[in-house]
Design an enzyme around this catalytic site. Structure first.
Site, PDB file in Angstrom:
ATOM      1  N   PRO A 141       0.787  -1.231  -0.001  1.00 45.67           N
ATOM      2  CA  PRO A 141       0.034   0.060  -0.131  1.00 45.67           C
ATOM      3  C   PRO A 141       0.761   1.218   0.017  1.00 45.67           C
ATOM      4  O   PRO A 141       0.685   2.044   0.796  1.00 45.67           O
ATOM      5  CB  PRO A 141      -0.762  -0.154   1.332  1.00 45.67           C
ATOM      6  CG  PRO A 141      -0.079  -1.151   2.252  1.00 45.67           C
ATOM      7  CD  PRO A 141       0.829  -1.811   1.492  1.00 45.67           C
ATOM      8  N   CYS A 142       1.629   1.573  -1.048  1.00 42.07           N
ATOM      9  CA  CYS A 142       2.255   2.744  -1.337  1.00 42.07           C
ATOM     10  C   CYS A 142       1.460   4.074  -1.235  1.00 42.07           C
ATOM     11  O   CYS A 142       1.909   5.006  -0.811  1.00 42.07           O
ATOM     12  CB  CYS A 142       3.131   2.856  -2.614  1.00 42.07           C
ATOM     13  SG  CYS A 142       2.208   2.454  -4.030  1.00 42.07           S
TER      14      CYS A 142
END
Length: 178
Positions: A141-142
């Site tokens: 989850p950047c």
């Protein structure tokens, strides 16, 4: 003994935020990028260079599982992914990506926090670069990394998508996101 496959199986997946290109090997998912991302050709080259396998259209059991888990995520029914991942990069990039996996659903951290968690206090630019080179969007989850002042900062899939992902995780949107 069977030979190691010489390809990364790839498919196009339709999501509420647009078409994505996904890739997998027998070790796990190694690619999930928005098809319209300008960096996609470079990411495909990096996958081939890092894994020594050419991305080629084809089916794979991990891609079926990924599609199912993404559907659950976008429906608001899944907060975590439990599919094997292939995180292939430099030692620093891999540390950053593993730190991203620890950021809880619905929460955000700053680039400074990410750098510190990855063992590089003060290295927010380097952490941001590693974050931007993440090849497994959403699952790693950047999008949960923002600037210290609360601004969204960048996102390879586009700021609008980042905002929609954060809104989804905050419970502020349902159904079609884009």
């Amino acid at each position: 003994m069977s030979a190691q496959p010489l390809t990364v199986c790839t498919v196009h997946l339709e999501t509420p935020l647009g078409t994505m290109v996904a890739g997998a090997t027998d070790q796990g998912v190694c690619l999930l990028e928005f098809a319209d991302r300008p960096l996609l050709p470079t990411q495909l080259q990096r996958v081939e260079a890092q894994l020594g396998r050419k991305p080629t259209p084809g089916d794979h059991r991990y891609l079926v599982t990924l599609e199912e888990q993404l559907a659950g995520y976008f429906a608001g029914e899944r907060k975590d992914f439990d599919i094997p991942l292939v995180l292939a990069g430099t030692a620093f990039q891999e540390r950053v990506w593993r730190c991203l996996l620890e950021v809880p659903y619905g929460r955000t951290i700053s680039y400074d926090d990410l750098a510190g968690r990855a063992g590089s206090p003060g290295g927010s630019r380097a952490a941001g670069g590693a974050n931007g080179n993440n090849r497994i969007a959403i699952v790693v989850p950047c999008h949960r990394v923002i600037r210290a002042n609360g601004d969204l900062g960048g996102y390879g899939g586009g700021i609008r998508r980042k905002r929609r992902l954060l809104d989804l995780e905050a419970g502020e949107v349902q159904g079609v996101l884009f």
